[in-house]
Each structure stands twice: as structure tokens, then as C-alpha cells.
Design an enzyme around this catalytic site. Structure first.
Site, PDB file in Angstrom:
ATOM      1  N   CYS A  35       0.823  -1.216   0.000  1.00  0.00           N
ATOM      2  CA  CYS A  35       0.000   0.000   0.000  1.00  0.00           C
ATOM      3  C   CYS A  35       0.856   1.265   0.000  1.00  0.00           C
ATOM      4  O   CYS A  35       0.331   2.378  -0.021  1.00  0.00           O
ATOM      5  CB  CYS A  35      -0.919   0.025   1.219  1.00  0.00           C
ATOM      6  SG  CYS A  35      -2.162  -1.257   1.175  1.00  0.00           S
ATOM      7  N   CYS A 105      -1.054  10.076   6.765  1.00  0.00           N
ATOM      8  CA  CYS A 105       0.112   9.679   7.576  1.00  0.00           C
ATOM      9  C   CYS A 105      -0.207   9.832   9.068  1.00  0.00           C
ATOM     10  O   CYS A 105       0.205   9.019   9.888  1.00  0.00           O
ATOM     11  CB  CYS A 105       1.328  10.531   7.220  1.00  0.00           C
ATOM     12  SG  CYS A 105       1.855  10.303   5.523  1.00  0.00           S
TER      13      CYS A 105
END
Ligand code: FES
Length: 293
Positions: A35, A105
Site C-alpha cells: 500500500c 500519515c
């Protein structure tokens, strides 16, 4: 080209606590190389039950490194219960903000922390498992995770969701399903949402005025700005002067003067008080920093 704050750059170039703790009390692993992002977080507790050490290993971009680095700093000295309350928004705020396209993130950091805490609470037996049904097979994101990032970050578009958890950012086959989740959550929110009633003149206490201003910013103004990659922060209220700061794309937009008067001020006058006027807080405005990955 991404805009990064000085703090993001600092943690990217000088990441803290890189590595893996031997015999950790909690281990959390999320993401996968397939990913494009992966993070392993380990922590150790002292005899008082506080996190005395935390380390990370990550594969990802500058933002992934910076968010992982600050996360280890943020949780040190906290109890497990205190650490469990850290949100992805806290991580991004600690860095002075992240580009919208990189918010995933901060979500990965929060997920790794949750996985590590779950691993600790189950005596090291349990590894992180996905909850809910997988909606995005490209990135392995479930409906529960999508709902959560929408709820915690007030997301309103599929693009937002992609920015925050990557779902929809691959083949695009799940975008229709994500759209349906957003629509359902917005409909549910409208059903339970308190109706903003413009107050009668002269009846507004200071506290009520500030509450209404914050509510108007959250519900009437921010969603529109976020749809274009921007954001707004309420800095202060001094009498009838409302001080705001623009974030994200709005921080660099040459049309902020228009946005401030014709959107922000107009909405505040409609929903709070005709007397209000808006000024931009130039001191806290984020300096544009650009960095090529
Ligand atoms: S299934 Fe979600 S982007 Fe491909």
C-alpha cells in the site's frame, strides 16, 4: 510539490526514536509495503505505568517519517490511557499542520498507536485486526475506518477521505461506496443537528456569542473551505471583532480577502450578529514552505 512546516521538515531530517525496542510492552504494526506506507511502533512502560520509551520503523514519505517521529515524542511520559486519547488531529496539530493530501500519515500513526495499545492490553496476544467490511480493496480500508476519519475530521468529500485514509486513491472502484457513506453520515448528522437560530438583538451574552461563532465556523464555513483543500481556525473574539486564520490552500490563496468578507463575515452576521466583523490573524498564519518529494 508539498508544503511542509518547519517542524515537519525538522522531524523528517532528524527523526527521533528510530528503531525497535527489545522486549516491548506493546507492538503495533499497520499498513503494508504493497500500500506504500507501513509503520511499526513499539513502546515500553516504566514501573509507574508510564511510557518511558517508544520507537518506530516506517516505510513512507517525509510526512510518514515526521508523524511517526512526533508520535513517539508525544506519547513518552503518558500512561497508556492518556496515550489512547491521542488523535490523528493531535499529531497533525503538533506538527503545525500537514498538507491535506498527507493527512493519511497522521491517521496511520494513530492506528499504529491503537494497535500497540491493544497488543499491550491483551498481554501481547492480539495483533491489530481490521474492524468492519473492506470497502477499498486497493488499500484495505474498511467502512468503520472511513466513518471514523469522516467523523473525527469533519470530512465532506471523497477526495477528503482519500487524503485521510487513502481509500479511493487507487483504481477508484470504491469511490461510489465512499460517497454513499458520506451522504448517509451527513443525513444522520442533519437529523440530530441542533438548528442554528439567529439570536434576537441584544440578547447575546459573551459566552453565547463565542459559542455561536465557533458553531458557525464548524458547521457553516469550514466544510465549504475544506471542499477546496483549505481550512479556517478561530483565533480570538474581541468584542465584535472575530480573528481567524486561514489554513491549507486558503493560507496561500490570493482571494482570502474575498473569502473573509463574503463567506466568513457574511455567515457570522447571518447566524450570530449583524455587528460582527472579521480580521485575519497574520501572525499565526502558516508560512508557505515547499518541498519536493
Ligand atoms: S478499491 Fe478503492 S481505490 Fe481501488
Amino acid at each position: 510539490m508539498w508544503e511542509y512546516t518547519d517542524k515537519v521538515k525538522e522531524h523528517f531530517f532528524n527523526p527521533r526514536n528510530v528503531g525497535e525496542i527489545e522486549n516491548p510492552d506493546g507492538v503495533g504494526e499497520v499498513g503494508s509495503l504493497a500500500c506504500g506506507d507501513a509503520l511499526k511502533l513499539t513502546f515500553k512502560l516504566d514501573k509507574n505505568g508510564k511510557i518511558c520509551d517508544a520507537k518506530f520503523k516506517t516505510f513512507g514519505c517525509a510526512s510518514a517519517i515526521a508523524t511517526s517521529s512526533v508520535l513517539t515524542e508525544m506519547i513518552k511520559g503518558k500512561t497508556v490511557d492518556e496515550a489512547a486519547r491521542v488523535t490523528n488531529r493531535d499529531i497533525a496539530d503538533y506538527l503545525g499542520g500537514l498538507p491535506e493530501q498527507k493527512m493519511h500519515c497522521s491517521v496511520m500513526g494513530r492506528e499504529a498507536l491503537e494497535a500497540a495499545i491493544e497488543n499491550y492490553r491483551t498481554g501481547g496476544k492480539k495483533k491489530h485486526e481490521l474492524e468492519g467490511n473492506v470497502v477499498c480493496t486497493c488499500f484495505g480500508v474498511t467502512d468503520r475506518e472511513i466513518e471514523r476519519v469522516i467523523r473525527e475530521n469533519n470530512l465532506t468529500t471523497v477526495e477528503d477521505v482519500t487524503n485521510y485514509c487513502k481509500a479511493g486513491g487507487g483504481c477508484g472502484g470504491c469511490r461510489g461506496e465512499i460517497e454513499k457513506i458520506i451522504e448517509k453520515m451527513q443525513a444522520d448528522k442533519m437529523k440530530g443537528a441542533p438548528v442554528l437560530v439567529p439570536p434576537k438583538a441584544g440578547k447575546l451574552t459573551n459566552i453565547r456569542k463565542i459559542q455561536l461563532i465557533q458553531q458557525t465556523v464548524n458547521e457553516q464555513i469550514r466544510p465549504a473551505l475544506r471542499a477546496h483543500g483549505g481550512n479556517i481556525e478561530l483565533i480570538d473574539v474581541e468584542g465584535d471583532k472575530v480573528i481567524v486564520a486561514f489554513r491549507g490552500m486558503c493560507a496561500q490563496c490570493r482571494l482570502t480577502e474575498f473569502t473573509m468578507k463574503d463567506v466568513v463575515e457574511a455567515k457570522l452576521r447571518e447566524f450570530v450578529s449583524e455587528q460582527l466583523f472579521v480580521e485575519e490573524d497574520t501572525e499565526s498564519a502558516q508560512e508557505p514552505h515547499e518541498h519536493r518529494e
